[in-house]
Design an enzyme around this catalytic site. Structure first.
Site, PDB file in Angstrom:
ATOM      1  N   ARG A   1     136.483  56.358   3.870  1.00  0.00           N
ATOM      2  CA  ARG A   1     136.333  55.814   2.512  1.00  0.00           C
ATOM      3  C   ARG A   1     136.467  54.301   2.532  1.00  0.00           C
ATOM      4  NH1 ARG A   1     140.788  55.675  -0.288  1.00  0.00           N
ATOM      5  NH2 ARG A   1     141.366  57.812   0.199  1.00  0.00           N
TER       6      ARG A   1
ATOM      7  N   TYR B   1     119.848  50.394 -20.105  1.00  0.00           N
ATOM      8  CA  TYR B   1     119.673  51.740 -19.557  1.00  0.00           C
ATOM      9  C   TYR B   1     120.567  52.741 -20.315  1.00  0.00           C
ATOM     10  CZ  TYR B   1     119.830  55.481 -16.088  1.00  0.00           C
ATOM     11  OH  TYR B   1     119.774  56.687 -15.461  1.00  0.00           O
TER      12      TYR B   1
ATOM     13  N   ASP C   1     121.835  43.671 -14.246  1.00  0.00           N
ATOM     14  CA  ASP C   1     121.327  44.906 -13.641  1.00  0.00           C
ATOM     15  C   ASP C   1     119.877  44.623 -13.258  1.00  0.00           C
ATOM     16  OD1 ASP C   1     120.168  47.350 -13.086  1.00  0.00           O
ATOM     17  OD2 ASP C   1     121.303  48.446 -14.613  1.00  0.00           O
TER      18      ASP C   1
ATOM     19  N   LYS D   1     116.327  53.479  -7.053  1.00  0.00           N
ATOM     20  CA  LYS D   1     115.004  53.055  -7.494  1.00  0.00           C
ATOM     21  C   LYS D   1     114.303  52.248  -6.393  1.00  0.00           C
ATOM     22  CE  LYS D   1     116.755  55.080 -11.089  1.00  0.00           C
ATOM     23  NZ  LYS D   1     117.473  54.370 -12.126  1.00  0.00           N
TER      24      LYS D   1
HETATM   25  C1  LIG Z   1     118.690  54.452 -12.875  1.00  0.00           C
HETATM   26  C2  LIG Z   1     119.331  53.261 -13.444  1.00  0.00           C
HETATM   27  C3  LIG Z   1     120.732  53.129 -13.493  1.00  0.00           C
HETATM   28  C4  LIG Z   1     121.659  54.253 -13.039  1.00  0.00           C
HETATM   29  O1  LIG Z   1     121.507  54.534 -11.702  1.00  0.00           O
HETATM   30  P1  LIG Z   1     121.816  55.990 -11.038  1.00  0.00           P
HETATM   31  O2  LIG Z   1     121.573  55.756  -9.604  1.00  0.00           O
HETATM   32  O3  LIG Z   1     120.885  56.966 -11.676  1.00  0.00           O
HETATM   33  O4  LIG Z   1     123.245  56.317 -11.371  1.00  0.00           O
HETATM   34  C5  LIG Z   1     121.260  51.966 -13.994  1.00  0.00           C
HETATM   35  N1  LIG Z   1     120.481  50.977 -14.458  1.00  0.00           N
HETATM   36  C6  LIG Z   1     119.136  51.072 -14.445  1.00  0.00           C
HETATM   37  C7  LIG Z   1     118.325  49.935 -14.958  1.00  0.00           C
HETATM   38  C8  LIG Z   1     118.519  52.212 -13.948  1.00  0.00           C
HETATM   39  O5  LIG Z   1     117.183  52.292 -13.955  1.00  0.00           O
END
Ligand SMILES: *Cc1c(COP(=O)(O)O)cnc(C)c1O
Length: 385
Positions: free
Chosen positions: A52, A104, A176, A201
C-alpha cells in the site's frame, strides 16, 4: 534512456519515470504483483516495505504522469473519484470551495451528498465567467475546482486568469484535466496548483482500467497527498498501474487522431440539417473559440449536439452501429451517450435545464477509427430522424 532536461512531450510520455528493470533489464516496467517485501536485516530494506505504501509499478506511473503534466509529484488512486476524494482531504470543516457548475456528475455527488456532511460547503458557478467566481469567493474559500472543457456542454474556463484570480485570494486552483488530456492542455503551465485525472479516460485510453491520479507542485500538498494515499489507502493496483503506463506511451499519437476525428465529426454535424446545434471548442461558432486556440493544442475528441427532442435523440442512439452506446470517454473506440438519462441523470432536472443539458442532447467521445466510417454511421442514423 536518460531524458535531457529539455526532452519534448512525446519523449516524456514514452520514457519519463521508467528505467529498465534493475533485476533483468526488462525494457518494460514489470507488474510488481506483491503485497510485501523481504527485508535484508532488521531496519534494512530496499525502500519498499509494504504494497500500500510503496509499489514500483505504481511509483513508475506516478513519476511518468507527474512529468507529463509538468508537476513535481503524482499519486495514483483506485479511481478518478478516489483521487478527487483525496484532494478534498486537504480541506477542513468550515472550508468553502468554488466549483464549476457543470462539473462531472460523480464529483457533484461526492461534494453534495458526502462532503457537506463534514461541514464543507460548495458554491457551483459558471467558471467561464470569472466575475461570478470572484463574487462567490468568501473568507472561508480554500479551493477553486475547475473542469475545462466542461461535460457535456464543452464550456471553457480561462486557466491562466482563473489561477491569477485564485492566487490573489490565497485559494488553490485544482483542475480536473480528464476531458482534455495533458496533450491538449497542461494546467500547471497556466498556474494550477493541483491537476487531477480519471486515468480511466484518455491517459489509459483503452477502456480497460479504472483509475485516478493527482499531480501536485506545492511541497505541503505533496507531503499531505503522500500521507493520505497511504493513510486512507485507495491506491491504484499494480496491474492497473501497468496498463496506464502502457497507455501514456501512445497518448500523443492517440490524441492527434482524437483531435482530427473530433473536429471532423463536429464539422459534419454542424452542417447537417437535422442537427440544431453543436458544442465543440474547435468550431468558430463556439463562443470561446479564441480561448480554445490559446490554451488548447487541438480541440479534443469530445463533442455534444442537440437534436431538438428526446425522440430524435432516441432514434439516433438506437440506430448507430459503429458508435457504441455507452457512458465513459477517452478510449480508442467511439462512444455515444445521452447525458440527460445517462451520465447526468443524478443532476436535478431544473439544474440540467439551466446548464443546457436538454433531452435532445447527444454526446460523442470520438475514437480513432477511420473518420469515413464514423461519418457514414452517423449519416445513416440521422436519416432515421
Ligand atoms: C470519469 C470522470 C471522473 C471520475 O473518474 P472514475 O475513474 O470514473 O472514478 C472524474 N472527472 C471526470 C471529468 C470524468 O470524466
Amino acid at each position: 534512456m536518460k531524458l535531457t532536461p529539455h526532452a519534448r512531450f512525446s519523449t516524456i510520455c514514452l520514457h519519463a519515470g521508467q528505467e529498465p528493470d534493475p533485476a533483468t533489464g526488462a525494457i518494460i516496467t514489470p507488474i510488481y504483483q506483491t503485497s510485501t517485501y523481504v527485508q535484508e536485516e532488521l531496519g534494512k530494506h530496499k525502500g519498499y516495505e509494504y504494497g500500500r505504501t510503496q509499489n514500483p509499478t505504481r511509483m513508475a506511473v506516478e513519476r511518468n504522469i507527474a512529468a507529463i503534466e509538468g508537476g513535481k509529484a503524482g499519486f495514483a488512486f483506485a479511481s478518478g473519484m478516489a483521487a478527487i476524494g483525496a484532494i478534498a482531504t486537504l480541506l477542513k470543516a468550515g472550508d468553502h470551495v468554488v466549483v464549476s457548475d457543470n462539473t462531472y456528475g460523480g464529483t457533484f455527488r461526492l461534494f453534495d451528498k458526502v462532503l457537506t456532511r463534514s461541514q464543507l460547503s460548495f458554491s457551483y458557478v459558471d467558471t467561464s465567467k470569472l466575475d461570478l467566481v470572484e463574487r462567490a469567493i468568501t473568507p472561508a474559500t480554500r479551493m477553486l475546482f475547475v473542469e475545462t472543457p466542461s461535460n457535456p456542454m464543452m464550456t471553457l474556463t480561462d486557466l491562466r486568469a482563473a489561477a491569477d484570480l485564485a492566487h490573489r485570494h490565497n485559494v488553490r486552483l485544482v483542475v480536473d484535466n480528464t476531458f482534455a488530456s495533458p496533450y491538449i492542455q497542461r494546467p500547471i503551465e497556466f498556474g494550477a496548483d493541483i491537476v487531477t485525472h480519471s486515468t480511466t479516460k484518455y491517459l489509459n485510453g483503452h477502456s480497460d482500467s479504472i483509475g485516478g491520479i493527482v499531480i501536485a507542485v506545492r511541497d505541503d500538498d505533496i507531503e499531505w497527498l503522500k500521507f493520505i494515499q497511504n493513510a486512507a489507502g485507495a491506491i491504484l493496483g499494480p496491474f492497473d498501474s501497468w496498463l496506464v503506463l502502457r497507455g501514456t506511451k501512445t497518448l500523443p499519437l492517440r490524441m492527434i487522431q482524437h483531435n482530427a476525428n473530433g473536429l471532423a465529426l463536429a464539422q459534419f454535424l454542424a452542417a447537417h440539417p437535422k442537427v440544431r446545434h453543436v458544442n465543440y471548442p474547435g468550431l468558430p461558432s463556439h463562443p470561446q473559440h479564441d480561448l480554445a486556440k490559446r490554451q488548447m493544442r487541438g480541440f479534443g475528441g469530445m463533442l455534444s449536439f442537440d437534436l431538438g427532442s428526446l425522440e430524435a435523440a432516441r432514434r439516433v442512439l438506437n440506430s448507430v452501429r459503429l458508435h457504441a452506446l455507452a457512458e465513459s470517454l477517452g478510449g480508442v473506440e467511439t462512444l455515444i451517450s445521452h447525458p440527460a438519462t445517462m451520465t447526468h441523470a443524478s443532476v436535478p432536472a431544473a439544474h440540467r435545464a439551466a446548464l443546457g443539458i436538454t433531452d435532445g442532447l447527444v454526446r460523442i467521445s470520438a475514437g480513432i477509427e477511420d473518420i469515413d466510417d464514423l461519418r457514414e454511421d452517423l449519416a445513416q442514423a440521422l436519416d432515421k430522424v
